[in-house]
Each structure stands twice: as C-alpha cells, then as structure tokens.
Design a protein around this motif. Structure first.
Motif, PDB file in Angstrom:
ATOM      1  N   ARG A 297       0.847  -1.189   0.000  1.00 38.95           N
ATOM      2  CA  ARG A 297       0.000   0.000   0.000  1.00 38.95           C
ATOM      3  C   ARG A 297       0.888   1.245   0.000  1.00 38.95           C
ATOM      4  O   ARG A 297       1.998   1.226   0.543  1.00 38.95           O
ATOM      5  CB  ARG A 297      -0.920   0.029   1.220  1.00 38.95           C
ATOM      6  CG  ARG A 297      -1.967  -1.074   1.225  1.00 38.95           C
ATOM      7  CD  ARG A 297      -2.742  -1.094   2.539  1.00 38.95           C
ATOM      8  NE  ARG A 297      -1.854  -1.416   3.658  1.00 38.95           N
ATOM      9  CZ  ARG A 297      -1.537  -2.654   4.002  1.00 38.95           C
ATOM     10  NH1 ARG A 297      -2.015  -3.677   3.313  1.00 38.95           N
ATOM     11  NH2 ARG A 297      -0.733  -2.860   5.032  1.00 38.95           N
ATOM     12  N   THR A 299       0.804   5.765   0.307  1.00 39.23           N
ATOM     13  CA  THR A 299       0.033   6.952   0.659  1.00 39.23           C
ATOM     14  C   THR A 299      -0.258   7.751  -0.609  1.00 39.23           C
ATOM     15  O   THR A 299       0.298   7.475  -1.684  1.00 39.23           O
ATOM     16  CB  THR A 299       0.817   7.817   1.650  1.00 39.23           C
ATOM     17  OG1 THR A 299       1.996   8.320   0.994  1.00 39.23           O
ATOM     18  CG2 THR A 299       1.217   7.023   2.887  1.00 39.23           C
ATOM     19  N   HIS A 300      -1.122   8.743  -0.481  1.00 37.54           N
ATOM     20  CA  HIS A 300      -1.451   9.599  -1.623  1.00 37.54           C
ATOM     21  C   HIS A 300      -0.196  10.285  -2.154  1.00 37.54           C
ATOM     22  O   HIS A 300       0.031  10.359  -3.379  1.00 37.54           O
ATOM     23  CB  HIS A 300      -2.490  10.649  -1.211  1.00 37.54           C
ATOM     24  CG  HIS A 300      -2.843  11.602  -2.314  1.00 37.54           C
ATOM     25  ND1 HIS A 300      -3.592  11.217  -3.404  1.00 37.54           N
ATOM     26  CD2 HIS A 300      -2.532  12.926  -2.495  1.00 37.54           C
ATOM     27  CE1 HIS A 300      -3.736  12.255  -4.220  1.00 37.54           C
ATOM     28  NE2 HIS A 300      -3.105  13.310  -3.680  1.00 37.54           N
ATOM     29  N   GLU A 301       0.648  10.771  -1.250  1.00 39.70           N
ATOM     30  CA  GLU A 301       1.878  11.443  -1.665  1.00 39.70           C
ATOM     31  C   GLU A 301       2.820  10.484  -2.385  1.00 39.70           C
ATOM     32  O   GLU A 301       3.424  10.836  -3.417  1.00 39.70           O
ATOM     33  CB  GLU A 301       2.570  12.042  -0.445  1.00 39.70           C
ATOM     34  CG  GLU A 301       3.862  12.798  -0.781  1.00 39.70           C
ATOM     35  CD  GLU A 301       4.539  13.363   0.458  1.00 39.70           C
ATOM     36  OE1 GLU A 301       5.537  14.094   0.300  1.00 39.70           O
ATOM     37  OE2 GLU A 301       4.093  13.049   1.585  1.00 39.70           O
ATOM     38  N   GLU A 302       2.938   9.276  -1.832  1.00 39.27           N
ATOM     39  CA  GLU A 302       3.818   8.290  -2.462  1.00 39.27           C
ATOM     40  C   GLU A 302       3.298   7.925  -3.853  1.00 39.27           C
ATOM     41  O   GLU A 302       4.084   7.772  -4.796  1.00 39.27           O
ATOM     42  CB  GLU A 302       3.902   7.038  -1.581  1.00 39.27           C
ATOM     43  CG  GLU A 302       4.711   7.227  -0.306  1.00 39.27           C
ATOM     44  CD  GLU A 302       4.618   6.040   0.623  1.00 39.27           C
ATOM     45  OE1 GLU A 302       5.575   5.779   1.355  1.00 39.27           O
ATOM     46  OE2 GLU A 302       3.544   5.358   0.608  1.00 39.27           O
ATOM     47  N   ARG A 303       2.001   7.788  -3.977  1.00 39.58           N
ATOM     48  CA  ARG A 303       1.439   7.437  -5.284  1.00 39.58           C
ATOM     49  C   ARG A 303       1.746   8.517  -6.313  1.00 39.58           C
ATOM     50  O   ARG A 303       2.092   8.206  -7.462  1.00 39.58           O
ATOM     51  CB  ARG A 303      -0.066   7.233  -5.161  1.00 39.58           C
ATOM     52  CG  ARG A 303      -0.729   6.789  -6.463  1.00 39.58           C
ATOM     53  CD  ARG A 303      -2.195   6.491  -6.296  1.00 39.58           C
ATOM     54  NE  ARG A 303      -2.757   5.991  -7.539  1.00 39.58           N
ATOM     55  CZ  ARG A 303      -2.699   4.729  -7.942  1.00 39.58           C
ATOM     56  NH1 ARG A 303      -2.098   3.830  -7.182  1.00 39.58           N
ATOM     57  NH2 ARG A 303      -3.223   4.353  -9.095  1.00 39.58           N
ATOM     58  N   GLU A 304       1.643   9.763  -5.934  1.00 44.12           N
ATOM     59  CA  GLU A 304       1.958  10.856  -6.855  1.00 44.12           C
ATOM     60  C   GLU A 304       3.412  10.780  -7.311  1.00 44.12           C
ATOM     61  O   GLU A 304       3.721  11.030  -8.490  1.00 44.12           O
ATOM     62  CB  GLU A 304       1.678  12.198  -6.179  1.00 44.12           C
ATOM     63  CG  GLU A 304       0.192  12.506  -6.013  1.00 44.12           C
ATOM     64  CD  GLU A 304      -0.031  13.877  -5.403  1.00 44.12           C
ATOM     65  OE1 GLU A 304       0.918  14.389  -4.744  1.00 44.12           O
ATOM     66  OE2 GLU A 304      -1.127  14.436  -5.586  1.00 44.12           O
ATOM     67  N   GLU A 307       3.808   7.919  -9.784  1.00 45.06           N
ATOM     68  CA  GLU A 307       3.235   8.285 -11.074  1.00 45.06           C
ATOM     69  C   GLU A 307       4.145   9.250 -11.820  1.00 45.06           C
ATOM     70  O   GLU A 307       4.318   9.149 -13.048  1.00 45.06           O
ATOM     71  CB  GLU A 307       1.852   8.908 -10.871  1.00 45.06           C
ATOM     72  CG  GLU A 307       0.795   7.884 -10.431  1.00 45.06           C
ATOM     73  CD  GLU A 307      -0.546   8.526 -10.145  1.00 45.06           C
ATOM     74  OE1 GLU A 307      -0.587   9.768 -10.008  1.00 45.06           O
ATOM     75  OE2 GLU A 307      -1.559   7.783 -10.053  1.00 45.06           O
TER      76      GLU A 307
END
Length: 320
Positions: A297, A299-304, A307
C-alpha cells in the motif's frame, strides 16, 4: 521401552489438512521466535527449536508425512503409542537388547519411525566376526540420528549423549553417558563414530561402536549447500535502484555490513567470502540472494511520486 507419541501438527500449530506452504510458514515463524541466537532463555529455546525442527522434518516431507498420518488410529491421542509401522521393532537383531538415546535432539518416537535406525534410537548394523557358540564375537554397532544446529556446525560443540540399554529377558537397564565432539564444518549425512559404545560383545569379544548420523536442523533463514550458505534479502525498490548498505545477521548472532550496488535486481547474488561453514582448505561463502519487494500500500503522496517517476523514466522492462 515405551515410546510416547508426538503430535507434530500440534507442535507447529497447524491443522491436519494444512498444505506445504502453511506448514513451512508455521515452522519459520516458530523457529525465528525460539532460535537460540535470539532467545533470552538459550537452553529452553534450544530444546523448543529442536522440537519444532523434528516436527518440520516429518510434516515438511511428503513421504514422511504420509507415513506419520497412517501410523494408526491412536495418532491423535496424546501419550498414546501407535502400532509399529512396517515391522519396525526395537533392539539389535539377534541380541534382544533395546536402546534409547538422549541428547541427540530427536525424540525416541522420531527415531523409531523416521530415524536412520530402528528401535527407540538404536539400530544394529552388521558388525564383527562370529567364531561359533564358544568363541568370542564382537558386539553389534548401533546407529542413531544427531540433530546439529547451524551455529553448532559453524563453531563446533560438545554434546552429552546418554544411551540407555534394556535387556527384555531380564528387565535390567543400564545408563551411560558419553561426550561427543561435533567438529566445526560438519555437514549433513556425516557420521560420528564413538568407539566401544555399541552393543557388548560375548565370549570375550569387544563391544561394537556407536555411530551418530548428522542431520542439520532446518534454519528459518539460511540454506546450506555443501559448505556455502544462502540467505534471502528483501529490498525496497528505491534501495535496489539507488543502492544501499544492509546489516546481514550471521549464524551465531553477529552481523556484517553488506554493500548493495545500485541497479540490483531480483535474483542477484552477492558473495560474502569466508562466511560459510568452516573447512580445512578455506571456509565456504555466504551468498545473499536479492529480491525486490514492492510496498503493498502507498500513501497519496507516495502514489503521486510513483506516477511522476513513471512519466519521466525511460526504463523499459526486459531491455536493460
């Protein structure tokens, strides 16, 4: 001599229908908790570690597990005694004596049904010349299994082995203890000879010998191949790309720093020269096998960030 039944499923904490993966997972979890390298109670942990190893030795092997499951209707009755399997019985052929070992790391139950010998840990293997009823004859050799942990194989040790003999004709028992030296670098399948501690001779003949066959205890982290050791190391993707330094625990509890180069990939092997099992010419090596482990999993920051990396990276899998 009575032999107490051992419930290996209960020891590992798995149901009877557990698959191989579940059995291996349960073993590794318990073995890490009770490993003598990390436990505070060394003596208690060592006994528990060997008990877990014995259970895994049987349940982790499909043939031994099948034999165990068909021992008899009393298999799930704690303290019960399953019937003999395949005609296996106690004692040395032709002598009537039965033998039980202590201190080998294996229970009498294991030795009777799954060990290298027969009869509660003792097995007479050929032995000696016979010169007729009135002449002297050499006593039979006795063979049993000896569980050796990886730390013991690394540094060597001395084990106190007890051998109890019973003559069913008289009901008399005798107990002797012998110090067995386990040399550093010992390997799976080697036999340790203890002269003169086999079955007694007759008519003035000498005693046979005791042979202990080494069974290396399964380690939750290390695999042994000859004198070399193999250890899996999970890496975060960024550490594989950028490189890192990892602390590698060695058998015995010490650790060494390993430099992981940038651009490492799953399956790469990094060699630590001389950190394997000892041997006369030169010790074996320790190979650290790398495996990239992605986070389950983010976090939102990590996903950005991931990407963004996908957008700017020119890396094409399979093309270097």
């Amino acid at each position: 001599m009575s032999v107490e039944f051992r419930d290996y499923y209960e020891i590992l904490g798995v149901p009877r229908d557990a698959d191989e993966a579940a059995i291996k997972k349960a073993f590794r979890k318990l073995a890490r908790v009770h490993h003598p390298d990390v436990a505070s109670d060394k003596a208690g942990a060592e006994e528990k570690f060997k008990e877990i190893n014995e259970a895994y030795e049987v349940l982790g092997d499909p043939e031994k597990r099948k034999r165990y499951d068909t021992l008899g209707a009393s298999w799930n009755q704690p303290g019960g005694m399953p019937p003999d399997s395949g005609g296996w019985g106690g004692g040395a052929p032709g002598e009537g004596f039965e033998f039980e070992f202590g201190g080998t790391g294996f229970s009498d139950f294991f030795e009777r049904y799954f060990g290298g010998g027969m009869g509660g840990g003792g097995f007479a293997r050929g032995g000696g010349s016979f010169r007729g009823a009135a002449g002297p004859s050499r006593g039979q050799d006795i063979e049993g299994d000896l569980m050796v942990t990886l730390p013991e194989a690394m540094t060597g040790s001395v084990r106190t082995i007890s051998l109890r003999r019973m003559d069913p004709r008289t009901g008399q028992t005798s107990l002797e203890e012998v110090q067995v030296r386990i040399p550093a670098g010992i390997r799976e399948g080697q036999r340790l000879r203890v002269p003169g501690h086999g079955a007694a001779g007759s008519g003035g003949g000498g005693a046979g010998d005791l042979y202990l066959r080494v069974r290396l205890a399964a380690d939750p982290d290390f695999r042994v191949r000859g004198h070399d050791l193999y250890l899996d190391l999970a890496l975060a993707p960024w550490d594989a790309v950028l490189g890192t330094t990892a602390a590698i625990r060695l058998p015995g509890g010490k650790s060494v720093q390993l430099k992981v180069p940038a651009g490492s990939r799953t399956g790469d092997q990094l060699r630590l020269k001389g950190y394997g099992l000892p041997k006369k010419a030169a010790p074996g090596d320790l190979y650290v096998v790398l495996a990239i482990d992605a986070p389950p999993r983010v976090t939102h920051e990590e996903r950005e960030l991931w990407e963004r990396l996908r957008e700017v990276s020119k890396f094409q899998p399979g093309k270097g």
